[in-house]
Scaffold this active site. Sequence first.
Site, PDB file in Angstrom:
ATOM      1  N   HIS A 153     -53.623 -34.110  29.136  1.00  0.00           N
ATOM      2  CA  HIS A 153     -54.316 -32.836  29.373  1.00  0.00           C
ATOM      3  C   HIS A 153     -54.934 -32.792  30.766  1.00  0.00           C
ATOM      4  O   HIS A 153     -55.916 -32.086  30.991  1.00  0.00           O
ATOM      5  CB  HIS A 153     -55.403 -32.582  28.324  1.00  0.00           C
ATOM      6  N   SER A 274     -50.739 -26.509  58.942  1.00  0.00           N
ATOM      7  CA  SER A 274     -50.991 -25.084  58.747  1.00  0.00           C
ATOM      8  C   SER A 274     -51.055 -24.417  60.107  1.00  0.00           C
ATOM      9  O   SER A 274     -51.550 -25.000  61.072  1.00  0.00           O
ATOM     10  CB  SER A 274     -52.312 -24.902  58.004  1.00  0.00           C
ATOM     11  N   LYS A 280     -55.151 -29.140  57.867  1.00  0.00           N
ATOM     12  CA  LYS A 280     -54.231 -29.206  56.735  1.00  0.00           C
ATOM     13  C   LYS A 280     -53.061 -30.178  56.940  1.00  0.00           C
ATOM     14  O   LYS A 280     -52.507 -30.292  58.017  1.00  0.00           O
ATOM     15  CB  LYS A 280     -53.645 -27.826  56.435  1.00  0.00           C
ATOM     16  N   GLU A 287     -43.759 -29.442  47.004  1.00  0.00           N
ATOM     17  CA  GLU A 287     -43.892 -28.031  46.611  1.00  0.00           C
ATOM     18  C   GLU A 287     -42.532 -27.332  46.569  1.00  0.00           C
ATOM     19  O   GLU A 287     -42.232 -26.580  45.645  1.00  0.00           O
ATOM     20  CB  GLU A 287     -44.817 -27.304  47.581  1.00  0.00           C
TER      21      GLU A 287
END
Length: 454
Positions: A153, A274, A280, A287
Amino acid sequence: MWKGRFTGERSDLLKQFGESISFDWRLYKHDIRGSLAYAAALERAGILTPEECAAIQGGLREIEAEVERGDFVFHTDLEDIHMNVEAELTRRIGRPGAKLHTGRSRNDQIAVDLRLYLRDAIAAVRDRIRALQRALVGFAGRHEDLVMPGYTHLQRAQPVYFAHHLLAYVEMLDRDMGRLGDTARRMNVLPLGSGAIAGSTIPIDREFLARELGFDGVTQNSMDAVSDRDFACELLAALAICGMHLSRLSEDVILWASAEFGFIELSDQHTTGSSLMPQKKNPDVAELTRGKTGRLYGNLIALLTVLKGLPMTYNRDLQEDKEPLFDSLDTIDLTLALYAEMLDAARMDPARTAAAVSDPLLLATDLADHLVRKGVPFRDAHGIVGKLVGESARSGVPLNELPAAMYREASEFFDEDVEKLFDIPTALAARKAPGAPSSVNVRSRLEHWRSLLA
Ligand code: ARG
Protein backbone atom coordinates in the site's frame (compact mmCIF):
# COMPACT_ATOMS: atom_id res chain seq x y z
CA MET A 1 -0.37 -6.92 -61.34
CA TRP A 2 -4.08 -7.28 -61.97
CA LYS A 3 -4.42 -4.98 -64.98
CA GLY A 4 -6.18 -7.67 -67.05
CA ARG A 5 -9.52 -7.13 -65.41
CA PHE A 6 -9.39 -3.36 -65.06
CA THR A 7 -9.61 -0.54 -67.57
CA GLY A 8 -9.03 2.69 -65.63
CA GLU A 9 -6.33 3.73 -63.14
CA ARG A 10 -6.96 3.53 -59.37
CA SER A 11 -7.83 6.79 -57.66
CA ASP A 12 -4.81 8.59 -56.22
CA LEU A 13 -6.55 8.74 -52.88
CA LEU A 14 -7.05 4.98 -52.91
CA LYS A 15 -3.37 4.52 -53.69
CA GLN A 16 -2.51 6.63 -50.68
CA PHE A 17 -5.12 4.86 -48.55
CA GLY A 18 -4.19 1.33 -49.50
CA GLU A 19 -0.43 1.40 -49.73
CA SER A 20 1.60 -0.40 -47.09
CA ILE A 21 5.05 -0.11 -48.64
CA SER A 22 5.83 2.91 -46.43
CA PHE A 23 5.98 0.51 -43.48
CA ASP A 24 6.04 -3.06 -44.80
CA TRP A 25 9.31 -2.47 -46.68
CA ARG A 26 10.80 -3.67 -43.40
CA LEU A 27 9.77 -7.18 -44.41
CA TYR A 28 12.01 -7.18 -47.51
CA LYS A 29 14.59 -9.64 -46.21
CA HIS A 30 11.97 -12.12 -45.09
CA ASP A 31 9.84 -11.62 -48.20
CA ILE A 32 12.89 -12.42 -50.31
CA ARG A 33 13.82 -15.35 -48.11
CA GLY A 34 10.33 -16.80 -48.64
CA SER A 35 10.57 -16.25 -52.40
CA LEU A 36 14.00 -17.90 -52.65
CA ALA A 37 12.54 -21.04 -51.09
CA TYR A 38 9.34 -20.76 -53.12
CA ALA A 39 11.32 -20.64 -56.38
CA ALA A 40 13.07 -23.85 -55.36
CA ALA A 41 9.66 -25.45 -54.63
CA LEU A 42 8.41 -24.37 -58.07
CA GLU A 43 11.42 -25.99 -59.66
CA ARG A 44 10.71 -29.23 -57.79
CA ALA A 45 7.12 -28.99 -59.02
CA GLY A 46 8.38 -28.76 -62.61
CA ILE A 47 7.08 -25.21 -63.09
CA LEU A 48 10.54 -23.64 -63.34
CA THR A 49 13.59 -25.00 -65.15
CA PRO A 50 16.79 -25.02 -63.10
CA GLU A 51 17.95 -22.03 -65.18
CA GLU A 52 14.79 -20.08 -64.50
CA CYS A 53 15.02 -20.84 -60.80
CA ALA A 54 18.65 -19.70 -60.73
CA ALA A 55 17.74 -16.48 -62.58
CA ILE A 56 14.98 -15.74 -60.05
CA GLN A 57 17.19 -16.46 -57.07
CA GLY A 58 20.05 -14.39 -58.49
CA GLY A 59 17.68 -11.49 -59.15
CA LEU A 60 16.20 -11.69 -55.67
CA ARG A 61 19.65 -11.62 -54.10
CA GLU A 62 20.60 -8.57 -56.13
CA ILE A 63 17.45 -6.81 -55.01
CA GLU A 64 18.15 -7.67 -51.40
CA ALA A 65 21.68 -6.27 -51.66
CA GLU A 66 20.31 -3.12 -53.26
CA VAL A 67 17.77 -2.56 -50.47
CA GLU A 68 20.53 -3.13 -47.95
CA ARG A 69 22.68 -0.47 -49.63
CA GLY A 70 19.76 1.91 -49.58
CA ASP A 71 19.69 2.12 -53.37
CA PHE A 72 16.38 0.37 -53.99
CA VAL A 73 13.52 2.67 -54.91
CA PHE A 74 10.17 1.59 -53.45
CA HIS A 75 7.07 2.60 -55.38
CA THR A 76 3.87 3.51 -53.58
CA ASP A 77 2.03 2.64 -56.79
CA LEU A 78 3.03 -0.97 -56.25
CA GLU A 79 1.26 -1.01 -52.88
CA ASP A 80 3.30 -3.39 -50.80
CA ILE A 81 6.64 -5.12 -50.39
CA HIS A 82 5.51 -8.23 -52.26
CA MET A 83 4.64 -6.36 -55.44
CA ASN A 84 7.62 -4.05 -55.23
CA VAL A 85 10.02 -6.98 -55.14
CA GLU A 86 8.20 -9.01 -57.79
CA ALA A 87 7.84 -6.10 -60.22
CA GLU A 88 11.52 -5.24 -59.93
CA LEU A 89 12.50 -8.88 -60.33
CA THR A 90 10.51 -9.19 -63.55
CA ARG A 91 11.87 -5.89 -64.81
CA ARG A 92 15.36 -7.28 -64.33
CA ILE A 93 15.13 -10.88 -65.46
CA GLY A 94 11.99 -10.89 -67.61
CA ARG A 95 9.85 -13.99 -68.20
CA PRO A 96 11.05 -16.23 -65.32
CA GLY A 97 10.19 -13.45 -62.87
CA ALA A 98 6.60 -13.55 -64.08
CA LYS A 99 6.42 -17.25 -63.09
CA LEU A 100 7.35 -16.76 -59.43
CA HIS A 101 3.84 -16.09 -58.19
CA THR A 102 2.47 -19.39 -59.59
CA GLY A 103 0.18 -21.01 -57.02
CA ARG A 104 0.99 -18.32 -54.49
CA SER A 105 -1.14 -15.45 -53.28
CA ARG A 106 -0.13 -12.39 -51.35
CA ASN A 107 -2.40 -13.87 -48.68
CA ASP A 108 -0.15 -16.82 -47.92
CA GLN A 109 2.90 -14.73 -48.78
CA ILE A 110 2.26 -12.10 -46.11
CA ALA A 111 1.37 -14.85 -43.65
CA VAL A 112 4.75 -16.49 -44.12
CA ASP A 113 6.69 -13.20 -44.30
CA LEU A 114 5.23 -12.07 -41.00
CA ARG A 115 6.05 -15.33 -39.25
CA LEU A 116 9.62 -15.23 -40.54
CA TYR A 117 10.03 -11.59 -39.53
CA LEU A 118 8.51 -12.02 -36.08
CA ARG A 119 10.61 -15.11 -35.41
CA ASP A 120 13.75 -12.97 -35.73
CA ALA A 121 12.18 -10.04 -33.92
CA ILE A 122 11.19 -12.23 -30.95
CA ALA A 123 14.73 -13.61 -30.73
CA ALA A 124 16.04 -10.02 -30.62
CA VAL A 125 13.58 -8.98 -27.87
CA ARG A 126 14.54 -12.06 -25.86
CA ASP A 127 18.22 -11.04 -26.08
CA ARG A 128 17.30 -7.56 -24.84
CA ILE A 129 15.35 -9.01 -21.92
CA ARG A 130 18.31 -11.16 -20.94
CA ALA A 131 20.52 -8.06 -21.06
CA LEU A 132 18.15 -6.16 -18.77
CA GLN A 133 18.04 -9.11 -16.39
CA ARG A 134 21.84 -9.00 -16.33
CA ALA A 135 21.76 -5.27 -15.55
CA LEU A 136 19.29 -5.86 -12.69
CA VAL A 137 21.41 -8.68 -11.26
CA GLY A 138 24.51 -6.50 -11.63
CA PHE A 139 22.85 -3.59 -9.81
CA ALA A 140 21.65 -5.94 -7.06
CA GLY A 141 25.16 -7.38 -6.77
CA ARG A 142 26.72 -3.93 -6.36
CA HIS A 143 24.51 -3.41 -3.29
CA GLU A 144 24.32 -6.96 -2.01
CA ASP A 145 24.02 -6.04 1.69
CA LEU A 146 21.75 -3.04 1.28
CA VAL A 147 18.56 -3.34 3.31
CA MET A 148 15.56 -1.14 2.65
CA PRO A 149 11.92 -0.99 3.69
CA GLY A 150 9.62 -3.17 1.61
CA TYR A 151 6.23 -1.56 0.98
CA THR A 152 2.63 -2.66 0.75
CA HIS A 153 0.00 0.00 0.00
CA LEU A 154 3.09 2.20 -0.38
CA GLN A 155 3.35 2.09 3.43
CA ARG A 156 6.50 0.79 5.08
CA ALA A 157 5.89 -2.90 5.72
CA GLN A 158 8.92 -5.07 6.47
CA PRO A 159 12.65 -4.86 5.79
CA VAL A 160 13.98 -6.54 2.64
CA TYR A 161 17.27 -6.69 0.83
CA PHE A 162 17.39 -4.26 -2.10
CA ALA A 163 18.64 -7.25 -4.10
CA HIS A 164 15.43 -9.13 -3.25
CA HIS A 165 13.38 -6.21 -4.54
CA LEU A 166 15.32 -6.07 -7.83
CA LEU A 167 15.26 -9.84 -8.28
CA ALA A 168 11.46 -9.65 -8.22
CA TYR A 169 11.74 -7.88 -11.60
CA VAL A 170 14.19 -10.50 -12.85
CA GLU A 171 11.49 -13.10 -12.13
CA MET A 172 8.87 -11.03 -13.99
CA LEU A 173 11.15 -10.67 -16.99
CA ASP A 174 11.74 -14.40 -16.94
CA ARG A 175 8.02 -15.01 -17.35
CA ASP A 176 8.14 -12.57 -20.27
CA MET A 177 10.89 -14.73 -21.76
CA GLY A 178 8.64 -17.75 -21.37
CA ARG A 179 5.65 -16.08 -23.02
CA LEU A 180 7.75 -14.93 -25.96
CA GLY A 181 9.25 -18.38 -26.29
CA ASP A 182 5.79 -19.97 -26.32
CA THR A 183 4.63 -17.51 -28.97
CA ALA A 184 7.63 -18.23 -31.17
CA ARG A 185 7.14 -21.98 -30.83
CA ARG A 186 3.42 -21.95 -31.62
CA MET A 187 3.96 -19.57 -34.52
CA ASN A 188 6.62 -21.68 -36.18
CA VAL A 189 4.46 -23.52 -38.73
CA LEU A 190 4.47 -22.75 -42.44
CA PRO A 191 1.35 -21.18 -44.01
CA LEU A 192 2.91 -20.89 -47.50
CA GLY A 193 1.23 -23.16 -50.03
CA SER A 194 -2.22 -22.24 -48.76
CA GLY A 195 -2.65 -19.95 -51.78
CA ALA A 196 -5.34 -17.29 -51.56
CA ILE A 197 -7.68 -19.54 -49.56
CA ALA A 198 -7.82 -23.05 -51.01
CA GLY A 199 -4.29 -24.15 -51.75
CA SER A 200 -3.32 -24.69 -55.36
CA THR A 201 -3.58 -27.16 -58.22
CA ILE A 202 0.19 -26.83 -58.57
CA PRO A 203 1.92 -29.59 -56.54
CA ILE A 204 3.94 -27.43 -54.15
CA ASP A 205 5.97 -29.51 -51.68
CA ARG A 206 5.08 -27.73 -48.47
CA GLU A 207 7.15 -30.01 -46.26
CA PHE A 208 10.17 -29.09 -48.36
CA LEU A 209 9.34 -25.39 -47.96
CA ALA A 210 8.98 -25.82 -44.21
CA ARG A 211 12.40 -27.42 -43.97
CA GLU A 212 13.98 -24.74 -46.20
CA LEU A 213 12.52 -21.94 -44.10
CA GLY A 214 13.17 -23.49 -40.70
CA PHE A 215 9.57 -24.19 -39.71
CA ASP A 216 8.68 -27.10 -37.45
CA GLY A 217 5.76 -28.17 -39.66
CA VAL A 218 3.04 -26.95 -42.01
CA THR A 219 -0.39 -25.48 -41.24
CA GLN A 220 -3.22 -27.97 -41.74
CA ASN A 221 -6.08 -25.74 -42.88
CA SER A 222 -5.55 -23.33 -45.77
CA MET A 223 -8.46 -21.09 -44.71
CA ASP A 224 -7.14 -20.73 -41.19
CA ALA A 225 -3.57 -20.29 -42.45
CA VAL A 226 -4.28 -17.19 -44.57
CA SER A 227 -6.40 -15.42 -41.97
CA ASP A 228 -4.79 -16.43 -38.68
CA ARG A 229 -3.09 -13.62 -36.78
CA ASP A 230 -3.22 -15.26 -33.33
CA PHE A 231 0.55 -15.22 -33.20
CA ALA A 232 0.55 -11.45 -33.70
CA CYS A 233 -1.96 -11.03 -30.86
CA GLU A 234 0.07 -13.30 -28.62
CA LEU A 235 3.20 -11.32 -29.33
CA LEU A 236 1.47 -7.98 -28.70
CA ALA A 237 0.03 -9.39 -25.47
CA ALA A 238 3.46 -10.62 -24.34
CA LEU A 239 4.98 -7.22 -25.15
CA ALA A 240 2.15 -5.41 -23.34
CA ILE A 241 2.76 -7.51 -20.23
CA CYS A 242 6.50 -6.92 -20.47
CA GLY A 243 5.75 -3.19 -20.77
CA MET A 244 3.58 -3.41 -17.67
CA HIS A 245 6.53 -4.89 -15.77
CA LEU A 246 8.85 -2.14 -16.97
CA SER A 247 6.23 0.44 -16.03
CA ARG A 248 6.03 -0.91 -12.49
CA LEU A 249 9.82 -0.82 -12.21
CA SER A 250 9.64 2.75 -13.48
CA GLU A 251 7.21 3.71 -10.78
CA ASP A 252 9.65 2.40 -8.16
CA VAL A 253 12.55 4.25 -9.77
CA ILE A 254 10.56 7.50 -9.94
CA LEU A 255 9.62 7.26 -6.27
CA TRP A 256 13.15 6.36 -5.23
CA ALA A 257 14.55 9.30 -7.21
CA SER A 258 12.30 11.80 -5.41
CA ALA A 259 13.73 13.95 -2.60
CA GLU A 260 11.24 12.30 -0.24
CA PHE A 261 12.81 8.86 -0.75
CA GLY A 262 16.27 9.77 -2.06
CA PHE A 263 17.16 6.10 -2.41
CA ILE A 264 18.58 6.15 -5.94
CA GLU A 265 20.95 8.38 -7.84
CA LEU A 266 20.52 8.24 -11.61
CA SER A 267 23.40 9.31 -13.83
CA ASP A 268 23.39 12.66 -15.64
CA GLN A 269 23.39 10.68 -18.89
CA HIS A 270 20.02 9.19 -18.09
CA THR A 271 18.18 12.18 -16.64
CA THR A 272 17.07 15.54 -17.96
CA GLY A 273 16.83 19.04 -16.59
CA SER A 274 14.02 21.56 -16.51
CA SER A 275 13.91 24.55 -18.84
CA LEU A 276 12.61 26.64 -15.94
CA MET A 277 13.72 25.18 -12.62
CA PRO A 278 17.53 25.02 -12.35
CA GLN A 279 17.51 22.42 -9.57
CA LYS A 280 15.55 19.74 -11.42
CA LYS A 281 16.93 16.33 -12.40
CA ASN A 282 14.11 14.35 -13.91
CA PRO A 283 13.86 10.56 -14.31
CA ASP A 284 12.59 10.81 -17.90
CA VAL A 285 13.62 7.30 -18.90
CA ALA A 286 11.36 5.84 -16.24
CA GLU A 287 8.54 8.29 -16.95
CA LEU A 288 8.60 7.67 -20.70
CA THR A 289 8.74 3.95 -20.11
CA ARG A 290 5.63 4.22 -17.96
CA GLY A 291 4.02 6.42 -20.61
CA LYS A 292 4.88 4.17 -23.53
CA THR A 293 3.10 1.29 -21.85
CA GLY A 294 -0.03 3.03 -23.12
CA ARG A 295 0.88 2.39 -26.73
CA LEU A 296 1.87 -1.22 -26.00
CA TYR A 297 -1.61 -1.83 -24.60
CA GLY A 298 -3.18 0.20 -27.40
CA ASN A 299 -1.46 -1.82 -30.12
CA LEU A 300 -2.81 -5.06 -28.66
CA ILE A 301 -6.34 -3.68 -28.46
CA ALA A 302 -6.05 -2.25 -31.98
CA LEU A 303 -5.23 -5.62 -33.51
CA LEU A 304 -7.80 -7.55 -31.46
CA THR A 305 -10.39 -5.03 -32.64
CA VAL A 306 -9.33 -5.38 -36.28
CA LEU A 307 -9.73 -9.14 -36.03
CA LYS A 308 -12.97 -9.47 -34.11
CA GLY A 309 -15.40 -8.87 -36.96
CA LEU A 310 -13.58 -10.57 -39.81
CA PRO A 311 -15.46 -13.21 -41.76
CA MET A 312 -13.35 -15.99 -43.21
CA THR A 313 -10.79 -15.71 -44.68
CA TYR A 314 -8.28 -13.06 -45.77
CA ASN A 315 -9.69 -9.55 -45.63
CA ARG A 316 -7.73 -6.43 -46.42
CA ASP A 317 -8.28 -5.28 -42.85
CA LEU A 318 -5.43 -7.63 -42.00
CA GLN A 319 -2.97 -5.17 -43.50
CA GLU A 320 -3.56 -3.14 -40.33
CA ASP A 321 -1.64 -5.76 -38.32
CA LYS A 322 1.80 -4.43 -39.20
CA GLU A 323 2.05 -0.97 -37.72
CA PRO A 324 0.99 -2.06 -34.21
CA LEU A 325 3.51 -4.91 -34.39
CA PHE A 326 6.37 -2.73 -35.62
CA ASP A 327 5.53 -0.02 -33.11
CA SER A 328 5.42 -2.38 -30.15
CA LEU A 329 8.64 -4.10 -31.20
CA ASP A 330 10.45 -0.77 -31.70
CA THR A 331 9.13 0.56 -28.41
CA ILE A 332 10.12 -2.45 -26.34
CA ASP A 333 13.49 -2.76 -28.06
CA LEU A 334 14.60 0.77 -27.25
CA THR A 335 13.09 0.72 -23.77
CA LEU A 336 14.84 -2.50 -22.76
CA ALA A 337 18.18 -1.32 -24.14
CA LEU A 338 17.99 2.10 -22.49
CA TYR A 339 16.82 0.67 -19.17
CA ALA A 340 19.79 -1.69 -18.98
CA GLU A 341 22.11 1.22 -19.68
CA MET A 342 20.44 3.41 -17.05
CA LEU A 343 20.63 0.74 -14.34
CA ASP A 344 24.30 0.06 -15.11
CA ALA A 345 25.01 3.73 -14.37
CA ALA A 346 22.75 4.08 -11.31
CA ARG A 347 23.69 3.81 -7.66
CA MET A 348 21.78 3.60 -4.42
CA ASP A 349 22.30 5.93 -1.46
CA PRO A 350 22.98 3.58 1.49
CA ALA A 351 22.64 6.39 4.04
CA ARG A 352 19.09 7.13 2.88
CA THR A 353 17.97 3.49 2.76
CA ALA A 354 19.58 2.86 6.17
CA ALA A 355 17.72 5.83 7.66
CA ALA A 356 14.43 4.58 6.21
CA VAL A 357 14.92 1.01 7.34
CA SER A 358 15.87 2.04 10.89
CA ASP A 359 12.14 2.65 11.50
CA PRO A 360 11.46 0.12 14.30
CA LEU A 361 7.84 -0.28 13.20
CA LEU A 362 9.11 -2.42 10.30
CA LEU A 363 9.72 -5.15 12.88
CA ALA A 364 6.36 -4.99 14.66
CA THR A 365 5.36 -8.28 13.03
CA ASP A 366 8.54 -9.88 14.34
CA LEU A 367 7.55 -8.87 17.89
CA ALA A 368 4.25 -10.67 17.40
CA ASP A 369 6.06 -13.72 15.98
CA HIS A 370 8.23 -13.76 19.13
CA LEU A 371 5.09 -14.07 21.29
CA VAL A 372 3.70 -16.74 18.97
CA ARG A 373 6.85 -18.81 19.45
CA LYS A 374 6.15 -18.66 23.21
CA GLY A 375 2.67 -20.07 22.64
CA VAL A 376 0.55 -16.90 22.40
CA PRO A 377 -2.16 -17.22 19.69
CA PHE A 378 -1.28 -14.95 16.77
CA ARG A 379 -4.45 -12.84 17.01
CA ASP A 380 -3.68 -12.09 20.67
CA ALA A 381 -0.04 -11.37 19.84
CA HIS A 382 -1.17 -9.00 17.07
CA GLY A 383 -3.35 -7.13 19.59
CA ILE A 384 -0.60 -6.92 22.21
CA VAL A 385 1.92 -5.48 19.77
CA GLY A 386 -0.74 -3.23 18.26
CA LYS A 387 -1.26 -1.66 21.69
CA LEU A 388 2.47 -1.02 22.06
CA VAL A 389 2.54 0.55 18.60
CA GLY A 390 -0.37 2.77 19.68
CA GLU A 391 1.55 3.81 22.83
CA SER A 392 4.55 4.65 20.73
CA ALA A 393 2.46 6.72 18.32
CA ARG A 394 0.73 8.63 21.15
CA SER A 395 3.87 9.27 23.20
CA GLY A 396 6.22 9.87 20.32
CA VAL A 397 8.66 7.38 21.84
CA PRO A 398 9.98 4.99 19.18
CA LEU A 399 8.67 1.43 19.53
CA ASN A 400 12.08 0.04 20.43
CA GLU A 401 12.60 2.69 23.12
CA LEU A 402 9.41 2.16 25.13
CA PRO A 403 10.25 1.34 28.76
CA ALA A 404 10.98 -2.31 29.51
CA ALA A 405 8.27 -2.22 32.18
CA MET A 406 5.70 -1.36 29.52
CA TYR A 407 6.76 -4.37 27.47
CA ARG A 408 6.58 -6.68 30.47
CA GLU A 409 3.18 -5.33 31.34
CA ALA A 410 2.00 -6.01 27.79
CA SER A 411 3.15 -9.64 27.95
CA GLU A 412 5.16 -11.75 30.38
CA PHE A 413 6.93 -13.20 27.32
CA PHE A 414 8.66 -9.90 26.58
CA ASP A 415 11.77 -10.66 28.58
CA GLU A 416 15.15 -9.02 28.56
CA ASP A 417 15.56 -9.99 24.85
CA VAL A 418 13.26 -7.28 23.45
CA GLU A 419 16.27 -5.34 22.21
CA LYS A 420 17.42 -8.27 20.08
CA LEU A 421 14.07 -8.42 18.31
CA PHE A 422 14.89 -5.10 16.68
CA ASP A 423 18.08 -6.33 15.07
CA ILE A 424 17.48 -6.24 11.31
CA PRO A 425 20.16 -8.73 10.19
CA THR A 426 18.79 -11.24 12.71
CA ALA A 427 15.23 -10.58 11.58
CA LEU A 428 16.18 -11.11 7.93
CA ALA A 429 18.28 -14.19 8.63
CA ALA A 430 15.23 -15.83 10.20
CA ARG A 431 13.27 -15.60 6.93
CA LYS A 432 14.56 -18.89 5.62
CA ALA A 433 11.67 -20.38 3.63
CA PRO A 434 12.23 -20.62 -0.13
CA GLY A 435 11.40 -17.27 -1.70
CA ALA A 436 11.85 -15.29 1.54
CA PRO A 437 14.64 -12.71 1.82
CA SER A 438 17.17 -14.26 4.20
CA SER A 439 20.64 -13.23 3.11
CA VAL A 440 21.43 -16.88 2.37
CA ASN A 441 18.42 -17.13 0.06
CA VAL A 442 19.07 -13.83 -1.67
CA ARG A 443 22.71 -14.71 -2.24
CA SER A 444 21.78 -18.07 -3.69
CA ARG A 445 19.20 -16.51 -6.04
CA LEU A 446 21.83 -13.98 -7.16
CA GLU A 447 24.16 -16.88 -7.88
CA HIS A 448 21.38 -18.72 -9.72
CA TRP A 449 20.70 -15.77 -12.00
CA ARG A 450 24.38 -14.98 -12.53
CA SER A 451 25.07 -18.45 -13.82
CA LEU A 452 21.84 -18.64 -15.84
CA LEU A 453 22.54 -15.29 -17.49
CA ALA A 454 26.27 -15.83 -18.02
N1 ARG B 1 -0.25 -5.91 -48.13
C1 ARG B 1 -1.17 -6.96 -47.85
C2 ARG B 1 -1.24 -7.22 -46.35
O1 ARG B 1 -0.42 -6.73 -45.66
C3 ARG B 1 -0.72 -8.22 -48.52
C4 ARG B 1 -1.84 -9.13 -48.85
C5 ARG B 1 -2.76 -8.49 -49.80
N2 ARG B 1 -3.65 -9.43 -50.36
C6 ARG B 1 -4.64 -9.02 -51.17
N3 ARG B 1 -5.39 -9.94 -51.67
N4 ARG B 1 -4.85 -7.77 -51.45
O2 ARG B 1 -2.11 -7.90 -45.83
